[in-house]
Structures are given as C-alpha cells and as structure tokens.
Design a protein around this motif. Structure first.
Motif, short mmCIF file in Angstrom:
data_model
loop_
_atom_site.label_atom_id
_atom_site.label_comp_id
_atom_site.label_asym_id
_atom_site.label_seq_id
_atom_site.Cartn_x
_atom_site.Cartn_y
_atom_site.Cartn_z
N ALA A 295 34.79 -23.66 -25.45
CA ALA A 295 34.19 -22.70 -26.37
C ALA A 295 33.42 -23.71 -27.22
N VAL A 296 32.23 -23.15 -27.81
CA VAL A 296 31.37 -24.12 -28.83
C VAL A 296 30.54 -23.11 -29.53
N TYR A 297 30.52 -23.54 -31.09
CA TYR A 297 29.91 -22.50 -31.69
C TYR A 297 28.84 -23.07 -32.74
N PHE A 298 27.76 -22.28 -33.28
CA PHE A 298 26.96 -22.77 -34.14
C PHE A 298 26.51 -21.88 -35.40
N ASN A 299 26.16 -22.31 -36.40
CA ASN A 299 25.95 -21.24 -37.52
C ASN A 299 24.46 -20.64 -37.47
N CYS A 300 24.33 -19.50 -37.91
CA CYS A 300 22.95 -18.91 -37.96
C CYS A 300 22.68 -17.83 -39.17
N GLN A 301 21.77 -18.30 -40.07
CA GLN A 301 21.39 -17.35 -41.03
C GLN A 301 19.76 -16.98 -41.10
N ARG A 302 19.45 -16.09 -41.70
CA ARG A 302 18.06 -15.73 -41.70
C ARG A 302 17.11 -16.73 -42.08
N GLU A 303 15.80 -16.77 -41.43
CA GLU A 303 15.10 -17.92 -41.42
C GLU A 303 14.94 -18.47 -42.54
N SER A 304 14.77 -17.76 -44.04
CA SER A 304 14.53 -18.22 -45.12
C SER A 304 15.74 -18.33 -45.99
N GLY A 305 16.81 -17.95 -45.41
CA GLY A 305 18.15 -17.97 -46.16
C GLY A 305 18.43 -19.77 -46.68
N SER A 306 19.17 -19.72 -47.84
CA SER A 306 19.41 -20.86 -48.24
C SER A 306 20.87 -21.18 -48.78
N GLY A 307 21.63 -20.41 -48.10
CA GLY A 307 23.21 -20.66 -48.65
C GLY A 307 24.06 -19.34 -48.17
N GLY A 308 24.73 -18.96 -49.02
CA GLY A 308 25.69 -18.04 -49.09
C GLY A 308 27.15 -18.77 -48.55
N ARG A 309 27.99 -17.90 -48.12
CA ARG A 309 29.28 -18.63 -47.61
C ARG A 309 28.85 -19.80 -46.54
N ARG A 310 29.62 -20.69 -46.73
CA ARG A 310 29.49 -21.86 -45.80
C ARG A 310 30.92 -22.18 -45.11
N VAL A 311 30.79 -22.17 -43.87
CA VAL A 311 32.21 -22.69 -43.43
C VAL A 311 32.60 -24.07 -43.58
N PRO A 312 33.57 -24.33 -44.27
CA PRO A 312 34.01 -25.89 -44.42
C PRO A 312 34.23 -26.59 -42.92
N GLN A 313 33.79 -27.70 -43.00
CA GLN A 313 33.91 -28.63 -41.66
C GLN A 313 35.04 -29.69 -41.81
N PRO A 314 35.63 -30.12 -40.65
CA PRO A 314 36.45 -31.15 -41.00
C PRO A 314 36.03 -32.43 -41.32
N THR A 315 34.89 -32.56 -41.35
CA THR A 315 34.18 -33.89 -41.51
C THR A 315 33.87 -33.72 -43.18
N ASP A 316 33.88 -32.66 -43.95
CA ASP A 316 33.65 -32.60 -45.26
C ASP A 316 34.42 -33.59 -46.01
#
Ligand code: NAG
Length: 180
Positions: free
Chosen positions: A159-180
């Motif tokens: 399995a593999v995934y990516f994040n997608c939001q509307r073209e002009s979106g600039s944020g909202g919830r962001r899923v934390p990454q292990p590399t943060d």
C-alpha cells in the motif's frame, strides 16, 4: 514491509481507518507523469487528472493482483460519510507487470477534494486466481476490508498513499509525518 513505511501508514491512520496491520511482500511503484507517489507526499488535483502508471513486483506472471484506490476522507475528513470512496480498481494484474496489463473494472476518477486534505490510498492484494474478483456496484461507501474478505484476498501485500486538497487550498488538517 520496511519499518519506516509501516510507520507512515500507521501514523496517517491508514492502518486503522482502512487497513489491518500487514507486512508488505510485493513491491509497488505508482507514478503520475514521472513523479513517484511516496507516503505522505502531496499532489494537487491537476497533477492526478489521469490514471497513474503502476508497476507491481511479485515473482511471476501466473500470480494475479488487484489494485484499489480509495479516499477514506470523502466528502470531508471530519465527516467522511462516503468513506471509502472508490476511485479506481484494476484486477488480474499479472505479477512483474503493471496496471496496464490488468482489467480496469472501475475506471479512474480524478480526486477532487473540496473540503480538507484527503488521503488517497493505493492498496494491492494478491488474488486466489485469475478472474476471481469483481467490481462493486457503487463507488461510495466502499469498504476495502469487506471487499478483501468477500473475495478471499487476505491482507494487503502493498500500500502507498498521497495527500490531496483542492487546487488553491493552503492547509487545514495535516497528517503528521514520522520525519517531522
Ligand atoms: C509481520 O512480520 C513480523 C516479523 O516477521 C511478524 O511478527 C508479524 O506477525 C507480521 N504481521 C502480520 C500481520 O503478518
């Protein structure tokens, strides 16, 4: 599955919301144009307008795989009443080939989230045999776990995934990454 990769799926609650814990046993490479999908990366809708190229590993041509692409955050991550929304399904992909060699039983639909950041997940299952998996009637409220049980697919093999939001979106919830 490599530990980092498993952690990324756990941290993003893909293991939990959509999948049970599994160990990756087959390689999968998904790319839109020439950009590869890696866990947690972001693609805007314009970059995912057309189906990606998907290459699968495995040992031989006599083993067949099913690929599903789902959005568990439809129509919005805080109220995902359509969870999961099925964007694409390809069955009968022979091992060592790719999605182009399988049967596209649910045609690709471009992700176009209107609210929030959505996770778009590609899940690969090994089939019991050729032509043993069929398309569902609806895209909405698809359930990857129920689907896998229905066709005796067992746990995912990749399995593999990516994040997608509307073209002009600039944020909202962001899923934390292990590399943060
Ligand atoms: C994944 O592999 C580990 C180590 O080999 C094993 O302990 C674990 O039970 C496996 N998990 C699943 C879901 O098969």
């Amino acid at each position: 599955m490599r530990r980092r990769e498993r952690d990324a799926l756990v941290v993003a609650r893909i293991v939990g919301d959509v999948l049970d814990p599994f160990n990756r046993s087959v390689s999968i490479r998904v790319s839109y144009n020439s950009r590869e999908v890696t866990n947690g990366c972001e693609f805007r809708p314009s970059a995912v307008a057309h189906q990606p190229r998907v290459v699968v590993g495995g040992d031989d041509l006599r083993t067949f795989y099913t690929l599903v692409m789902v959005d568990p955050d439809a129509p919005s991550p805080s109220n995902p009443t359509l969870r999961e929304y099925l964007h694409w399904m390809v069955t009968d992909i022979p091992g060592t080939t790719g999605s182009a060699f399988g049967s596209e039983v649910v045609c690709y639909e471009q992700p176009r989230p209107s609210i929030g950041i959505h996770r778009l997940i590609f899940v690969l299952f090994q089939q019991l045999g050729r032509e043993t998996v069929y398309a569902p009637n609806w895209r909405q409220n698809f359930n990857t776990r129920v689907f896998a049980a229905q066709y005796n697919l067992g746990l995912p093999v990749a399995a593999v995934y990516f994040n997608c939001q509307r073209e002009s979106g600039s944020g909202g919830r962001r899923v934390p990454q292990p590399t943060d």
